[in-house]
Motif scaffolding. Structure first.
Motif, PDB file in Angstrom:
ATOM      1  N   ALA A   1      -9.281 -16.725 -10.201  1.00  0.00           N
ATOM      2  CA  ALA A   1      -8.516 -17.548 -11.147  1.00  0.00           C
ATOM      3  C   ALA A   1      -7.144 -16.958 -11.461  1.00  0.00           C
ATOM      4  O   ALA A   1      -6.210 -17.689 -11.746  1.00  0.00           O
ATOM      5  CB  ALA A   1      -9.304 -17.724 -12.436  1.00  0.00           C
TER       6      ALA A   1
ATOM      7  N   GLY B   1     -11.220 -19.626  -0.927  1.00  0.00           N
ATOM      8  CA  GLY B   1     -11.192 -19.740  -2.372  1.00  0.00           C
ATOM      9  C   GLY B   1     -10.227 -18.724  -2.936  1.00  0.00           C
ATOM     10  O   GLY B   1      -9.581 -17.973  -2.212  1.00  0.00           O
ATOM     11  N   TRP B   2     -10.112 -18.662  -4.241  1.00  0.00           N
ATOM     12  CA  TRP B   2      -9.223 -17.685  -4.854  1.00  0.00           C
ATOM     13  C   TRP B   2      -9.725 -17.337  -6.239  1.00  0.00           C
ATOM     14  O   TRP B   2     -10.311 -18.167  -6.921  1.00  0.00           O
ATOM     15  CB  TRP B   2      -7.791 -18.203  -4.934  1.00  0.00           C
ATOM     16  CG  TRP B   2      -7.668 -19.503  -5.657  1.00  0.00           C
ATOM     17  CD1 TRP B   2      -7.591 -19.696  -7.000  1.00  0.00           C
ATOM     18  CD2 TRP B   2      -7.641 -20.812  -5.077  1.00  0.00           C
ATOM     19  NE1 TRP B   2      -7.514 -21.026  -7.295  1.00  0.00           N
ATOM     20  CE2 TRP B   2      -7.547 -21.733  -6.136  1.00  0.00           C
ATOM     21  CE3 TRP B   2      -7.685 -21.288  -3.767  1.00  0.00           C
ATOM     22  CZ2 TRP B   2      -7.478 -23.098  -5.920  1.00  0.00           C
ATOM     23  CZ3 TRP B   2      -7.625 -22.647  -3.575  1.00  0.00           C
ATOM     24  CH2 TRP B   2      -7.512 -23.531  -4.631  1.00  0.00           C
TER      25      TRP B   2
ATOM     26  N   ALA C   1      -3.413 -15.482  -6.396  1.00  0.00           N
ATOM     27  CA  ALA C   1      -3.278 -16.552  -5.404  1.00  0.00           C
ATOM     28  C   ALA C   1      -3.139 -15.945  -4.017  1.00  0.00           C
ATOM     29  O   ALA C   1      -2.037 -15.629  -3.586  1.00  0.00           O
ATOM     30  CB  ALA C   1      -2.078 -17.426  -5.745  1.00  0.00           C
TER      31      ALA C   1
ATOM     32  N   ASN D   1      -8.263 -27.474   0.022  1.00  0.00           N
ATOM     33  CA  ASN D   1      -8.027 -26.096  -0.415  1.00  0.00           C
ATOM     34  C   ASN D   1      -6.566 -25.893  -0.830  1.00  0.00           C
ATOM     35  O   ASN D   1      -5.884 -24.986  -0.358  1.00  0.00           O
ATOM     36  CB  ASN D   1      -8.418 -25.102   0.694  1.00  0.00           C
ATOM     37  CG  ASN D   1      -8.690 -23.722   0.137  1.00  0.00           C
ATOM     38  OD1 ASN D   1      -8.954 -23.567  -1.054  1.00  0.00           O
ATOM     39  ND2 ASN D   1      -8.630 -22.726   0.986  1.00  0.00           N
ATOM     40  N   VAL D   2      -6.083 -26.787  -1.698  1.00  0.00           N
ATOM     41  CA  VAL D   2      -4.716 -26.767  -2.181  1.00  0.00           C
ATOM     42  C   VAL D   2      -4.729 -26.448  -3.669  1.00  0.00           C
ATOM     43  O   VAL D   2      -5.552 -26.956  -4.412  1.00  0.00           O
ATOM     44  CB  VAL D   2      -4.022 -28.129  -1.923  1.00  0.00           C
ATOM     45  CG1 VAL D   2      -2.696 -28.227  -2.646  1.00  0.00           C
ATOM     46  CG2 VAL D   2      -3.831 -28.335  -0.434  1.00  0.00           C
ATOM     47  N   ARG D   3      -3.784 -25.622  -4.082  1.00  0.00           N
ATOM     48  CA  ARG D   3      -3.660 -25.257  -5.493  1.00  0.00           C
ATOM     49  C   ARG D   3      -2.285 -25.720  -5.975  1.00  0.00           C
ATOM     50  O   ARG D   3      -1.278 -25.441  -5.327  1.00  0.00           O
ATOM     51  CB  ARG D   3      -3.792 -23.744  -5.638  1.00  0.00           C
ATOM     52  CG  ARG D   3      -3.728 -23.261  -7.030  1.00  0.00           C
ATOM     53  CD  ARG D   3      -3.895 -21.754  -7.049  1.00  0.00           C
ATOM     54  NE  ARG D   3      -4.132 -21.296  -8.397  1.00  0.00           N
ATOM     55  CZ  ARG D   3      -4.327 -20.051  -8.722  1.00  0.00           C
ATOM     56  NH1 ARG D   3      -4.328 -19.123  -7.799  1.00  0.00           N
ATOM     57  NH2 ARG D   3      -4.530 -19.722  -9.977  1.00  0.00           N
ATOM     58  N   ILE D   4      -2.249 -26.443  -7.105  1.00  0.00           N
ATOM     59  CA  ILE D   4      -0.993 -26.888  -7.703  1.00  0.00           C
ATOM     60  C   ILE D   4      -0.918 -26.299  -9.092  1.00  0.00           C
ATOM     61  O   ILE D   4      -1.843 -26.455  -9.877  1.00  0.00           O
ATOM     62  CB  ILE D   4      -0.928 -28.437  -7.754  1.00  0.00           C
ATOM     63  CG1 ILE D   4      -1.059 -29.016  -6.339  1.00  0.00           C
ATOM     64  CG2 ILE D   4       0.371 -28.895  -8.420  1.00  0.00           C
ATOM     65  CD1 ILE D   4      -1.264 -30.505  -6.302  1.00  0.00           C
ATOM     66  N   GLN D   5       0.183 -25.626  -9.374  1.00  0.00           N
ATOM     67  CA  GLN D   5       0.274 -24.884 -10.627  1.00  0.00           C
ATOM     68  C   GLN D   5       1.673 -25.025 -11.233  1.00  0.00           C
ATOM     69  O   GLN D   5       2.669 -25.031 -10.524  1.00  0.00           O
ATOM     70  CB  GLN D   5      -0.026 -23.408 -10.341  1.00  0.00           C
ATOM     71  CG  GLN D   5      -0.131 -22.535 -11.529  1.00  0.00           C
ATOM     72  CD  GLN D   5      -0.575 -21.118 -11.116  1.00  0.00           C
ATOM     73  OE1 GLN D   5      -0.828 -20.839  -9.953  1.00  0.00           O
ATOM     74  NE2 GLN D   5      -0.637 -20.235 -12.085  1.00  0.00           N
TER      75      GLN D   5
ATOM     76  N   SER E   1      -0.624 -23.090  -1.754  1.00  0.00           N
ATOM     77  CA  SER E   1      -0.463 -23.148  -3.204  1.00  0.00           C
ATOM     78  C   SER E   1       0.953 -23.638  -3.501  1.00  0.00           C
ATOM     79  O   SER E   1       1.919 -23.128  -2.929  1.00  0.00           O
ATOM     80  CB  SER E   1      -0.678 -21.754  -3.805  1.00  0.00           C
ATOM     81  OG  SER E   1      -0.503 -21.782  -5.193  1.00  0.00           O
TER      82      SER E   1
ATOM     83  N   LEU F   1      -3.466 -17.519  -1.367  1.00  0.00           N
ATOM     84  CA  LEU F   1      -2.901 -18.556  -0.504  1.00  0.00           C
ATOM     85  C   LEU F   1      -1.389 -18.363  -0.393  1.00  0.00           C
ATOM     86  O   LEU F   1      -0.746 -17.903  -1.335  1.00  0.00           O
ATOM     87  CB  LEU F   1      -3.165 -19.939  -1.102  1.00  0.00           C
ATOM     88  CG  LEU F   1      -4.609 -20.352  -1.333  1.00  0.00           C
ATOM     89  CD1 LEU F   1      -4.661 -21.664  -2.093  1.00  0.00           C
ATOM     90  CD2 LEU F   1      -5.347 -20.463  -0.019  1.00  0.00           C
TER      91      LEU F   1
ATOM     92  N   ILE G   1       2.304 -19.371  -0.890  1.00  0.00           N
ATOM     93  CA  ILE G   1       2.834 -20.125  -2.027  1.00  0.00           C
ATOM     94  C   ILE G   1       4.123 -20.830  -1.640  1.00  0.00           C
ATOM     95  O   ILE G   1       5.016 -20.225  -1.046  1.00  0.00           O
ATOM     96  CB  ILE G   1       3.097 -19.180  -3.222  1.00  0.00           C
ATOM     97  CG1 ILE G   1       1.782 -18.570  -3.694  1.00  0.00           C
ATOM     98  CG2 ILE G   1       3.810 -19.914  -4.350  1.00  0.00           C
ATOM     99  CD1 ILE G   1       1.952 -17.433  -4.682  1.00  0.00           C
TER     100      ILE G   1
END
Length: 158
Positions: free
Chosen positions: A96, A93-94, A99, A152-156, A126, A101, A103
Motif C-alpha cells: 500500500a 501486486g504492490w 509502488a 494491474n493499473v494504479r491511479i493516484q 502506475s 510498478l 510510474i
C-alpha cells in the motif's frame, strides 16, 4: 520401466526430427520495445513524452508492445494506442505504501494520460497526478473501442 519407455519415446521423436525444429525467432529478435531505448530517462524530472511517443509509433509499425522498466516517466501529452500494448513490470501486486510498478507522472490536464483505442492493452503501470496543482484532471485512461484490456493499473493523486 516408465523411464525406459519415456527415453525410447524421446529417441523416436529425435529420430523423426520432430524435436529438432528451429525456433521461429532468434535470440536477437525483439519481443517488446523498451522506452529507454528511445531516449526516455525515467528519472521523474525529464519530460519523456517524445521518447515514449517514438516508441509507441515504432511499436505500432513493428506490432510489438512497448515496455516501461521501473522508473518515473514524465508525460506532458496524451499517449494514444490502438492494437498495441503499454506494459510495465510484472510484480503481481504492490504494498500500500510503495509502488514497484513503473510510474507515469501525468503533468498535463488537456486530456487523458492514455487513449486506448481498438485492441489496446495497458498493464502493470502506475499513473500519478500532482494534486497540489489544484487542476481538475480528465479521466486517466479513456477507453475508445472494443477489445481493450486494462489490468494491474494504479491511479493516484498525490
Amino acid at each position: 520401466m516408465i523411464a525406459r519407455i519415456l527415453a525410447l519415446c524421446i529417441v523416436a521423436f529425435l529420430g523423426a526430427g520432430l524435436l529438432l525444429a528451429a525456433p521461429a525467432f532468434s535470440a536477437s529478435t525483439p519481443t517488446q520495445l523498451n522506452v529507454k531505448d528511445y531516449g526516455a530517462v525515467g528519472d521523474g524530472k525529464t519530460d519523456d513524452t517524445a521518447a515514449i511517443l517514438k516508441a509507441v509509433a515504432d511499436g505500432k509499425a513493428k506490432n510489438l508492445p512497448v515496455c516501461f522498466p521501473k522508473g518515473e516517466y514524465v508525460i506532458t501529452k496524451t499517449i494514444e494506442i490502438e492494437e498495441q500494448s503499454l506494459t510495465g513490470n510484472e510484480p503481481g501486486g504492490w504494498p500500500a505504501d510503495s509502488a514497484p510498478l513503473p510510474i507515469l507522472l501525468v503533468r498535463h490536464s488537456a486530456g487523458p494520460a492514455v487513449i486506448a483505442r481498438e485492441g489496446a492493452t495497458v498493464h502493470g503501470l502506475s499513473f500519478i497526478y500532482d494534486e497540489s496543482s489544484k487542476e481538475k484532471f480528465p479521466p486517466c485512461i479513456q477507453l475508445s473501442g472494443g477489445g481493450i484490456c486494462v489490468s494491474n493499473v494504479r491511479i493516484q493523486y498525490c
